[in-house]
Design an enzyme around this catalytic site. Sequence first.
Site, PDB file in Angstrom:
ATOM      1  N   HIS A 224       0.809  -1.212   0.000  1.00 19.57           N
ATOM      2  CA  HIS A 224       0.000   0.000   0.000  1.00 19.57           C
ATOM      3  C   HIS A 224       0.851   1.276   0.000  1.00 19.57           C
ATOM      4  CE1 HIS A 224      -3.071   2.837  -0.012  1.00 19.57           C
ATOM      5  NE2 HIS A 224      -2.398   3.459   0.925  1.00 19.57           N
ATOM      6  N   TYR A 228       1.931   5.404  -2.505  1.00 18.35           N
ATOM      7  CA  TYR A 228       2.264   6.792  -2.169  1.00 18.35           C
ATOM      8  C   TYR A 228       3.698   7.127  -2.542  1.00 18.35           C
ATOM      9  CZ  TYR A 228      -2.270   6.792  -0.202  1.00 18.35           C
ATOM     10  OH  TYR A 228      -3.622   6.690  -0.095  1.00 18.35           O
ATOM     11  N   HIS A 376      -9.326   1.180 -11.357  1.00 15.71           N
ATOM     12  CA  HIS A 376      -8.864   2.153 -10.349  1.00 15.71           C
ATOM     13  C   HIS A 376      -7.389   2.481 -10.528  1.00 15.71           C
ATOM     14  CE1 HIS A 376      -7.779   3.773  -6.392  1.00 15.71           C
ATOM     15  NE2 HIS A 376      -7.011   2.722  -6.158  1.00 15.71           N
ATOM     16  N   PHE A 377      -6.560   1.461 -10.649  1.00 18.82           N
ATOM     17  CA  PHE A 377      -5.135   1.824 -10.611  1.00 18.82           C
ATOM     18  C   PHE A 377      -4.602   2.302 -11.960  1.00 18.82           C
ATOM     19  CE2 PHE A 377      -4.381  -2.960 -10.581  1.00 18.82           C
ATOM     20  CZ  PHE A 377      -3.680  -3.056 -11.770  1.00 18.82           C
ATOM     21  N   HIS A 378      -5.423   2.174 -13.013  1.00 17.15           N
ATOM     22  CA  HIS A 378      -4.976   2.834 -14.245  1.00 17.15           C
ATOM     23  C   HIS A 378      -5.284   4.325 -14.227  1.00 17.15           C
ATOM     24  CE1 HIS A 378      -4.035  -1.153 -15.684  1.00 17.15           C
ATOM     25  NE2 HIS A 378      -3.290  -0.545 -16.604  1.00 17.15           N
ATOM     26  N   ARG A 439     -10.624  -9.714 -12.433  1.00 19.98           N
ATOM     27  CA  ARG A 439      -9.377  -9.150 -12.925  1.00 19.98           C
ATOM     28  C   ARG A 439      -8.396 -10.284 -13.202  1.00 19.98           C
ATOM     29  NH1 ARG A 439      -5.943  -6.720  -7.737  1.00 19.98           N
ATOM     30  NH2 ARG A 439      -4.362  -6.408  -9.345  1.00 19.98           N
ATOM     31  N   ARG A 440      -7.297  -9.960 -13.872  1.00 21.31           N
ATOM     32  CA  ARG A 440      -6.213 -10.914 -14.109  1.00 21.31           C
ATOM     33  C   ARG A 440      -6.698 -12.205 -14.755  1.00 21.31           C
ATOM     34  NH1 ARG A 440      -2.602 -10.338  -8.546  1.00 21.31           N
ATOM     35  NH2 ARG A 440      -1.286  -8.724  -9.417  1.00 21.31           N
TER      36      ARG A 440
HETATM   37 FE1  HAS Z   1      -5.610   2.412  -4.508  1.00 24.02          FE
HETATM   38  C1  HAS Z   1      -5.973  -1.021  -4.804  1.00 24.02           C
HETATM   39  C2  HAS Z   1      -7.819   2.444  -1.897  1.00 24.02           C
HETATM   40  C3  HAS Z   1      -5.037   5.782  -4.024  1.00 24.02           C
HETATM   41  C4  HAS Z   1      -2.931   2.241  -6.655  1.00 24.02           C
HETATM   42  N1  HAS Z   1      -4.657   0.911  -5.555  1.00 24.02           N
HETATM   43  C5  HAS Z   1      -4.986  -0.436  -5.553  1.00 24.02           C
HETATM   44  C6  HAS Z   1      -4.100  -1.148  -6.434  1.00 24.02           C
HETATM   45  C7  HAS Z   1      -3.212  -0.217  -6.938  1.00 24.02           C
HETATM   46  C8  HAS Z   1      -3.584   1.062  -6.380  1.00 24.02           C
HETATM   47  C9  HAS Z   1      -2.057  -0.481  -7.883  1.00 24.02           C
HETATM   48  O1  HAS Z   1      -8.986   0.407   0.058  1.00 24.02           O
HETATM   49  C10 HAS Z   1      -4.180  -2.642  -6.758  1.00 24.02           C
HETATM   50  C11 HAS Z   1      -3.169  -3.482  -6.069  1.00 24.02           C
HETATM   51  C12 HAS Z   1      -3.336  -4.916  -6.499  1.00 24.02           C
HETATM   52  O2  HAS Z   1      -2.725  -5.288  -7.493  1.00 24.02           O
HETATM   53  O3  HAS Z   1      -4.093  -5.635  -5.863  1.00 24.02           O
HETATM   54  N2  HAS Z   1      -6.350   3.852  -3.240  1.00 24.02           N
HETATM   55  C13 HAS Z   1      -7.274   3.650  -2.279  1.00 24.02           C
HETATM   56  C14 HAS Z   1      -7.613   4.937  -1.644  1.00 24.02           C
HETATM   57  C15 HAS Z   1      -6.827   5.878  -2.256  1.00 24.02           C
HETATM   58  C16 HAS Z   1      -6.025   5.188  -3.240  1.00 24.02           C
HETATM   59  C17 HAS Z   1      -8.597   5.184  -0.563  1.00 24.02           C
HETATM   60  N3  HAS Z   1      -4.275   3.749  -5.214  1.00 24.02           N
HETATM   61  C18 HAS Z   1      -4.185   5.077  -4.857  1.00 24.02           C
HETATM   62  C19 HAS Z   1      -3.059   5.675  -5.514  1.00 24.02           C
HETATM   63  C20 HAS Z   1      -2.469   4.668  -6.264  1.00 24.02           C
HETATM   64  C21 HAS Z   1      -3.240   3.475  -6.064  1.00 24.02           C
HETATM   65  C22 HAS Z   1      -2.641   7.116  -5.340  1.00 24.02           C
HETATM   66  C23 HAS Z   1      -1.261   4.686  -7.125  1.00 24.02           C
HETATM   67  C24 HAS Z   1      -0.504   5.710  -7.357  1.00 24.02           C
HETATM   68  N4  HAS Z   1      -6.710   0.995  -3.569  1.00 24.02           N
HETATM   69  C25 HAS Z   1      -7.495   1.207  -2.473  1.00 24.02           C
HETATM   70  C26 HAS Z   1      -7.984  -0.086  -1.975  1.00 24.02           C
HETATM   71  C27 HAS Z   1      -7.457  -1.082  -2.795  1.00 24.02           C
HETATM   72  C28 HAS Z   1      -6.659  -0.363  -3.780  1.00 24.02           C
HETATM   73  C29 HAS Z   1      -8.856  -0.328  -0.827  1.00 24.02           C
HETATM   74  C30 HAS Z   1      -7.656  -2.594  -2.676  1.00 24.02           C
HETATM   75  C31 HAS Z   1      -8.739  -3.045  -3.533  1.00 24.02           C
HETATM   76  C32 HAS Z   1      -8.867  -4.540  -3.572  1.00 24.02           C
HETATM   77  O4  HAS Z   1      -9.911  -5.041  -3.141  1.00 24.02           O
HETATM   78  O5  HAS Z   1      -7.950  -5.224  -4.024  1.00 24.02           O
HETATM   79  C33 HAS Z   1      -6.814   7.364  -1.863  1.00 24.02           C
HETATM   80  O6  HAS Z   1      -5.624   7.647  -1.209  1.00 24.02           O
HETATM   81  C34 HAS Z   1      -7.095   8.273  -2.998  1.00 24.02           C
HETATM   82  C35 HAS Z   1      -7.124   9.723  -2.583  1.00 24.02           C
HETATM   83  C36 HAS Z   1      -7.205  10.626  -3.789  1.00 24.02           C
HETATM   84  C37 HAS Z   1      -8.011  11.683  -3.921  1.00 24.02           C
HETATM   85  C38 HAS Z   1      -7.992  12.509  -5.171  1.00 24.02           C
HETATM   86  C39 HAS Z   1      -7.448  13.919  -4.934  1.00 24.02           C
HETATM   87  C40 HAS Z   1      -7.351  14.638  -6.214  1.00 24.02           C
HETATM   88  C41 HAS Z   1      -6.281  15.353  -6.633  1.00 24.02           C
HETATM   89  C42 HAS Z   1      -6.323  15.943  -8.021  1.00 24.02           C
HETATM   90  C43 HAS Z   1      -6.115  17.443  -8.070  1.00 24.02           C
HETATM   91  C44 HAS Z   1      -6.367  17.942  -9.442  1.00 24.02           C
HETATM   92  C45 HAS Z   1      -5.459  18.550 -10.257  1.00 24.02           C
HETATM   93  C46 HAS Z   1      -5.832  18.899 -11.647  1.00 24.02           C
HETATM   94  C47 HAS Z   1      -4.071  18.852  -9.834  1.00 24.02           C
HETATM   95  C48 HAS Z   1      -8.916  12.085  -2.847  1.00 24.02           C
HETATM   96  C49 HAS Z   1      -5.094  15.578  -5.775  1.00 24.02           C
HETATM   97  C50 HAS Z   1      -6.467  20.244 -11.712  1.00 24.02           C
HETATM   98  C51 HAS Z   1      -6.776  20.487 -13.121  1.00 24.02           C
HETATM   99  C52 HAS Z   1      -7.437  21.552 -13.571  1.00 24.02           C
HETATM  100  C53 HAS Z   1      -7.703  21.671 -15.038  1.00 24.02           C
HETATM  101  C54 HAS Z   1      -7.896  22.626 -12.681  1.00 24.02           C
HETATM  102 CU    CU Z   2      -3.846   0.341  -0.845  1.00 27.12          CU
END
Ligand code: HAS
Ligand code: CU
Length: 549
Positions: A224, A228, A376-378, A439-440
């Site tokens: 996990h 980050y 999600h992770f893409h 998946r997979r």
């Molecule tokens: Fe996740 C599974 C929960 C974030 C990657 N995640 C995965 C897996 C990967 C992954 C690779 O709770 C699969 C692993 C595997 O192979 O089994 N994830 C979360 C949560 C967050 C989260 C709560 N994940 C990420 C990030 C990843 C990532 C970041 C990679 C970099 N994830 C899970 C959970 C699983 C999971 C479960 C397990 C699922 C299962 O059952 O297997 C949070 O931290 C996300 C918070 C993000 C936000 C978005 C904030 C928005 C921002 C954008 C600002 C905008 C801008 C653009 C700059 C709240 C900061 C402005 C543009 C204009 C034009 C104005």
């Molecule tokens: Cu995680």
Amino acid sequence: MKQYQLSTGEKKFISWHLLVAILALAVGSLFGPLQAFEHAGWDFYPYLKPLIKSYYQGLTVHGVLNALVWTTFFIMGFLTFNVMFGLKRPLKNMTLNKVGFWLMVVGVVAAAIPILANQATVLFTFYPPLKANWAFYLGLTLVVVGSWVEGWGLFMTYIAWRKENPNERTPFIAFASIITALLWQICTLGIATEILTMLLPWSLGLIENVDPQLARTYFWFTGHPLVYFWLLPAYISWYAMLPEQAGKGKMFSDSLARLSFWIFLVLSTPLGFHHQYVDPGIPPAWKFLHSMLTFGVFFPSMMTAFTVVASLEHAGRKNGGKGALAWIGKLNWSDPSVAAQLLAGILFFFGGIGGLANASYNVNLVLHNTAFIPGHFHLTVATGVTLSFMGISYWLLPYLTGKKLWNPKVAVAQAWTWFVGMIIFSNSMHVLGLLGAPRRVPLGLAPYVPAEWNSRLFQVGVGGAILFISGALYLTVMLMTALNKEKVAEEVTVPIAESMQDLSHTPEWLDRWAPWVYGTLALIVIVYGPQLFDMIKNIALTSPGFRVW
Ligand code: HAS
Ligand code: CU
């Protein structure tokens, strides 16, 4: 004012990181479209037989090279740059960092050989009892150890700087990079323990059986926070570089930015059980605690969204933008580095929302192991992170090599095609997951595919095709830039968005390490300690290895 200059040797050292990263991406991302096409019923794998024996071998190459190698090399290069440039000094001990880098390279080669020889078709999570050739585990260990050594080099540099500048606030990009490197050192203890105490001796025949449940727990201790480790370098650029590039904007709040990095350090590791909600060996109370902490780590990302968008708004209004949202059109969209990172941020927002669905203890039962998760992770690692890194490389490569970016219009098109391709791809993956598609799995071969999946599987293929084009454009731009005869007119200016307030407004406690580091370690001991102690005490080395490919 003239910016601090890196020496030619230092630039070369960082370029080497980029070279390995981009080579990994070039090979790894070739297999993404192949998998997407397979889902759509256009299976090219049979034609690859002499080289690649199965869908799963292709998926392993894809996951290991893209998720582990492309990211880690790019990140170590970028963090090293940030520390030197931010602190305005050379590394304390360049040789140490070089040793770390070459250890990582040797590790990648050692792991690649068994993967290509179809002796390690265990996917990027390498869950036992799937059993790979020992060289695969040894290679991964060397990559991790090499990244530690590079991290030590960065810490030594920081300490030396601190001695020379006892009263100064750490410049943000260096500060955030050191936290990212520290997060990595702490969280990789899980995977190191898993490999050194179980998988490596097992693959060498020193122990006969493994404990798959304990191994998964070690894995997700690292797995996990790994996400980050990928994300924070992109955040560094969004906070402290992108606003300047987008229109000479300033960072809305230096204090909020620093606070969010500290919260990431504290909260990233102690929540790995959200990947193990369905694992039978972990009591529900611990899973619940980890799910609550997962909602906690959502906040620093919300703070980031707020701070970065406010900084971008500052840039947009400076460029003459008006209205509640019309300022967005005034950002420098014609700069490929800006377009790539803005588009990455937009899709990352939706990836984050999907993460909340995953994190919900009960909803996860519907989503776990379905196509929703790769959906999600893409959006997160493959867009929020990868497209941002591509955007960073559009100024970093010219900076490092002195060569002009080849055809910026093509680079802008690359960012947009990634954006469009990924919307089509990941949206259909999310929906497929909700419809129950696993998946997979090479779904093109599955006999149980219901009619309502078909249009979505087709869209997965279409998204994959657009992403293939985008990936090819990226590699073309990088290659042609590296070969470009045209030099940049003068040294490329490193984009740095200064804080809106004077740095003296940033409270001093945000620059103090001890409370945060002790807090991090304490929280890990509290929420992982008892369960890990119990599992280690009752270790059940019962499962033999399997080779199912
Ligand atoms: Fe996740 C599974 C929960 C974030 C990657 N995640 C995965 C897996 C990967 C992954 C690779 O709770 C699969 C692993 C595997 O192979 O089994 N994830 C979360 C949560 C967050 C989260 C709560 N994940 C990420 C990030 C990843 C990532 C970041 C990679 C970099 N994830 C899970 C959970 C699983 C999971 C479960 C397990 C699922 C299962 O059952 O297997 C949070 O931290 C996300 C918070 C993000 C936000 C978005 C904030 C928005 C921002 C954008 C600002 C905008 C801008 C653009 C700059 C709240 C900061 C402005 C543009 C204009 C034009 C104005
Ligand atoms: Cu995680």
